[in-house]
Scaffold this motif. Structure first.
Motif: not given
Length: 136
Positions: A13-18, A100-102
């Motif tokens: 939950g603390k990851l994001g993609i650009g 992925k649940g990001l």
């Protein structure tokens, strides 16, 4: 990189993609996976500038593995390989992040997507693509 972060125990939950509202322009190459000897790069060309100066519908290609568009312009040493995000790659990135649940996505260079000379409804097509992919 997401897999590396997960292996290091980063919470999903603390990851994001650009998602980028700019292009990279390589001169001396015309597509992915080519030798880089003699190739120069112009990073961070705003999306609006790329669309206004380089974009040609006939030059658009889709890289299936990367789920991303690119332009192939010219030939040889003066040829250009241009990587960027569009509505299709934005939708693919958001779908992947959801699957992925990001925690979400991160938009780089938000102002680069603004095209004031375009008709209403097309001035911010990349932002509208994010809105459509995220859904209600």
């Amino acid at each position: 990189m997401v897999d590396d972060a997960l292996a290091a125990k980063a919470p999903l939950g603390k990851l994001g993609i650009g998602i980028v509202f700019y292009a990279y322009v390589w001169t001396g190459a015309t597509g992915p996976n080519q030798p880089i000897t003699g190739v120069t790069v112009k990073p961070n060309m705003p999306y609006f500038e790329m669309m206004d100066t380089l974009y040609k519908p006939s030059a658009v290609h889709w890289h299936a593995a990367a789920q991303a568009p690119y332009l192939s312009l010219g030939q040889g040493g003066q040829g250009k390989f241009v990587s960027y995000d569009n509505a299709q790659s934005i939708a693919a990135k958001i779908a992947w992040a959801k699957q992925k649940g990001l925690g979400g996505v991160i938009v780089w260079e938000l102002g680069g997507g603004w095209r004031p000379q375009q008709p209403a409804g097309q001035k911010d097509e990349l932002l509208q693509a994010i809105k459509a992919a995220v859904g209600p």
